[in-house]
Write a protein that holds these residues in place. Structure first.
Motif, short mmCIF file in Angstrom:
data_model
loop_
_atom_site.label_atom_id
_atom_site.label_comp_id
_atom_site.label_asym_id
_atom_site.label_seq_id
_atom_site.Cartn_x
_atom_site.Cartn_y
_atom_site.Cartn_z
N THR A 36 0.86 -1.17 0.00
CA THR A 36 0.00 0.00 0.00
C THR A 36 0.90 1.23 0.00
O THR A 36 2.11 1.12 0.00
CB THR A 36 -0.94 0.01 1.22
OG1 THR A 36 -1.92 1.03 1.05
CG2 THR A 36 -0.17 0.26 2.50
N SER A 37 0.28 2.37 0.01
CA SER A 37 1.08 3.59 -0.06
C SER A 37 0.88 4.43 1.20
O SER A 37 -0.08 4.24 1.94
CB SER A 37 0.68 4.40 -1.29
OG SER A 37 -0.61 4.94 -1.11
N TYR A 38 1.77 5.33 1.40
CA TYR A 38 1.70 6.21 2.57
C TYR A 38 0.41 7.03 2.49
O TYR A 38 -0.29 7.19 3.49
CB TYR A 38 2.91 7.14 2.59
CG TYR A 38 4.22 6.41 2.55
CD1 TYR A 38 4.80 5.92 3.72
CD2 TYR A 38 4.86 6.15 1.33
CE1 TYR A 38 5.99 5.22 3.69
CE2 TYR A 38 6.05 5.45 1.30
CZ TYR A 38 6.61 4.99 2.47
OH TYR A 38 7.77 4.29 2.42
N GLY A 39 0.13 7.49 1.33
CA GLY A 39 -1.05 8.31 1.14
C GLY A 39 -2.33 7.55 1.44
O GLY A 39 -3.27 8.10 2.00
N ALA A 40 -2.37 6.27 1.07
CA ALA A 40 -3.56 5.47 1.29
C ALA A 40 -3.85 5.32 2.78
O ALA A 40 -4.99 5.40 3.21
CB ALA A 40 -3.39 4.10 0.64
N ILE A 41 -2.78 5.14 3.53
CA ILE A 41 -2.94 5.01 4.98
C ILE A 41 -3.41 6.34 5.56
O ILE A 41 -4.33 6.38 6.37
CB ILE A 41 -1.60 4.59 5.62
CG1 ILE A 41 -1.22 3.19 5.15
CG2 ILE A 41 -1.71 4.65 7.14
CD1 ILE A 41 0.13 2.72 5.65
N LEU A 45 -6.95 7.22 7.56
CA LEU A 45 -6.98 7.83 8.89
C LEU A 45 -7.65 9.19 8.87
O LEU A 45 -7.78 9.84 9.88
CB LEU A 45 -5.56 7.96 9.44
CG LEU A 45 -4.86 6.62 9.68
CD1 LEU A 45 -3.44 6.86 10.16
CD2 LEU A 45 -5.63 5.79 10.69
N GLY A 46 -8.03 9.61 7.67
CA GLY A 46 -8.75 10.87 7.57
C GLY A 46 -7.86 12.09 7.44
O GLY A 46 -8.32 13.21 7.42
N THR A 47 -6.57 11.86 7.35
CA THR A 47 -5.65 12.97 7.18
C THR A 47 -4.85 12.75 5.90
O THR A 47 -3.64 12.66 5.93
CB THR A 47 -4.68 13.06 8.37
OG1 THR A 47 -3.99 11.83 8.48
CG2 THR A 47 -5.41 13.35 9.64
N LYS A 48 -5.58 12.65 4.83
CA LYS A 48 -4.94 12.28 3.58
C LYS A 48 -3.85 13.23 3.12
O LYS A 48 -2.98 12.86 2.37
CB LYS A 48 -5.99 12.16 2.50
CG LYS A 48 -6.69 13.47 2.26
CD LYS A 48 -7.66 13.32 1.11
CE LYS A 48 -8.17 14.71 0.76
NZ LYS A 48 -9.24 14.75 -0.16
N SER A 49 -3.93 14.44 3.58
CA SER A 49 -2.91 15.39 3.14
C SER A 49 -1.64 15.30 3.98
O SER A 49 -0.71 16.06 3.76
CB SER A 49 -3.46 16.80 3.17
OG SER A 49 -4.04 17.06 4.42
N SER A 50 -1.66 14.41 4.93
CA SER A 50 -0.49 14.30 5.79
C SER A 50 0.26 13.00 5.57
O SER A 50 0.70 12.35 6.51
CB SER A 50 -0.91 14.39 7.25
OG SER A 50 -1.50 15.63 7.49
N ALA A 51 0.39 12.67 4.33
CA ALA A 51 1.10 11.43 4.00
C ALA A 51 2.53 11.47 4.52
O ALA A 51 3.11 10.45 4.85
CB ALA A 51 1.09 11.22 2.49
N ARG A 52 3.07 12.67 4.61
CA ARG A 52 4.45 12.79 5.09
C ARG A 52 4.56 12.28 6.51
O ARG A 52 5.56 11.71 6.90
CB ARG A 52 4.89 14.25 5.06
CG ARG A 52 4.97 14.77 3.67
CD ARG A 52 5.46 16.19 3.71
NE ARG A 52 6.86 16.22 3.39
CZ ARG A 52 7.45 17.23 2.75
NH1 ARG A 52 6.75 18.28 2.44
NH2 ARG A 52 8.69 17.18 2.46
#
Length: 125
Positions: A36-41, A45-52
Motif C-alpha cells: 500500500t502507499s503512505y497516502g492510502a494510509i 486515517l482521515g488525514t490524507k494530506s499528511s502522507a508525510r
DNA sequence: GCATTGACGAAGG
DNA sequence: CCCTTCGCCAATG
C-alpha cells in the motif's frame, strides 16, 4: 499502554491512540504479498494530506512493538522510497520478494494489482 | 522561535 | 515520467 523510551517517539503513552499508532495499526493489517502507499494510509486515517507524517511514523516502525511490516508500504508510484531506512538497504526488497512481490529497479512490479487500500479492504469508517 | 528537512502527494507545466 | 509549487506537520539545528 506500553512504555516506550521516548527518545524519538512522539509520546505514545496516552491511552488514546496517537496518529502514529494508528499508522502502525493499519500497516500491520497489510496482507502478505500486498503493498500500500503512505497516502492510502493517511487517507484511511482521515488525514490524507499528511502522507508525510505516515512516512515519519514509519521511521519508528522498526523499534515499535509489535513489529510493523514497513516494507509493504511504498510511495504512490510503487517505488521503494524507504529502502535506505532499512539495514541493509536491500532488505526491503528482499522481504518483499520473499513474500512474492516482484521488485524491479526499486519499484514494485504490478503495483496496481498488488495495491491494498485500507479504506476498501478494512471498510470505511 | 525561525528555518530546514523529510520513507508523501496532488496539481500544473 | 520529470520538474516545480504548495500543503502537511514532527523533529531537528
Amino acid at each position: 499502554m506500553r512504555k516506550i523510551k521516548n527518545q524519538q517517539l512522539p509520546v505514545v503513552n496516552k491511552e488514546e491512540p496517537s496518529f502514529f499508532e494508528n499508522v502502525w495499526e493499519v500497516a500491520r493489517h497489510i496482507p502478505k504479498g500486498r503493498v500500500t502507499s503512505y497516502g492510502a494510509i493517511a487517507n484511511y486515517l482521515g488525514t490524507k494530506s499528511s502522507a508525510r507524517m505516515v512516512g515519519w511514523a514509519m521511521n519508528g516502525a522498526h523499534w515499535v512493538k509489535p513489529k510493523v511490516p514497513a516494507h509493504r508500504v511504498v510511495n504512490r508510484l510503487g517505488i521503494l522510497s524507504g529502502k535506505h531506512h532499512f539495514s541493509p538497504p536491500g532488505m526491503m526488497e528482499k522481504l518483499l520478494k520473499k513474500e512474492g512481490v516482484k521488485v524491479k529497479n526499486d519499484q514494485v512490479v504490478d503495483f496496481k494489482k498488488l495495491f491494498w487500500d485500507p479504506a476498501e479492504e478494512l471498510g470505511f469508517k
